[in-house]
Design an enzyme around this catalytic site. Sequence first.
Site, PDB file in Angstrom:
ATOM      1  N   CYS A   1     -46.181  -8.438 -26.646  1.00 17.81           N
ATOM      2  CA  CYS A   1     -47.083  -7.716 -27.540  1.00 17.81           C
ATOM      3  C   CYS A   1     -47.152  -6.239 -27.136  1.00 17.81           C
ATOM      4  CB  CYS A   1     -48.449  -8.389 -27.592  1.00 17.81           C
ATOM      5  SG  CYS A   1     -49.461  -7.837 -28.991  1.00 17.81           S
TER       6      CYS A   1
ATOM      7  N   HIS B   1     -46.979 -13.634 -29.542  1.00 17.92           N
ATOM      8  CA  HIS B   1     -47.524 -14.183 -28.295  1.00 17.92           C
ATOM      9  C   HIS B   1     -46.930 -15.571 -28.057  1.00 17.92           C
ATOM     10  CE1 HIS B   1     -50.653 -11.255 -27.177  1.00 17.92           C
ATOM     11  NE2 HIS B   1     -50.703 -11.010 -28.476  1.00 17.92           N
TER      12      HIS B   1
ATOM     13  N   GLU C   1     -47.286 -17.451 -25.579  1.00 16.27           N
ATOM     14  CA  GLU C   1     -48.280 -18.317 -24.929  1.00 16.27           C
ATOM     15  C   GLU C   1     -49.280 -18.893 -25.923  1.00 16.27           C
ATOM     16  OE1 GLU C   1     -50.232 -14.219 -24.805  1.00 16.27           O
ATOM     17  OE2 GLU C   1     -48.195 -15.056 -24.835  1.00 16.27           O
TER      18      GLU C   1
END
Length: 196
Positions: A76, A178, A180
Amino acid sequence: MIGIIRYGAGNIFSLTATLDRLGIAYGMVNTEADLPQYDRYIIPGVGHAGAAMHKLESTGLVPAIKALDKPTLGICVGMQLLTSYSEEGDSNLLGLFPIKTMKFPQTDGFKVPHTGWNQVFPEKENPLFTNIPTGSHFYFVHSYFIEYEPLYTLSSTNYIHPFSASIWRDNFYGVQFHPEKSGTYGEQLLKNFSQI
């Protein structure tokens, strides 16, 4: 083992929780002296690119990051930091990619920030996208995007217009989404990075 570069602008918790779940070993890089113990690095980031760059400069890590020759992944804002310039804060960044970070235009029918799931289409063969089908969905939240430059674009997506969802140059990688927070395929990308 992955070294997570800590500079006060990263959402460390969600990333470390995912790495823990995947059984991927990691530690924190707070100073240049911490770098040699790791074989790859992640630069996380949320928020304002200009402010993030200022925080990164305050750590004294900038010259060492530019000199890294091991796999390094920006996530990001961490990806945006790898570019040369951001319209956010009119900021010069690390300059590892000679491309710019631009603000999404206000366009009828589209909300900014771009928040949600978008399809990502790899444009080059690279182990970062092993076992990730083309068109897989990843989670984005951002108001600024990396200008599309075919030389450095590893994958692309489209919101308002096409832009780089991920970039690659030598040992440096960046993802605007992202991983994650992107479910199975995000986890696969992090596993892939841990093995590059």
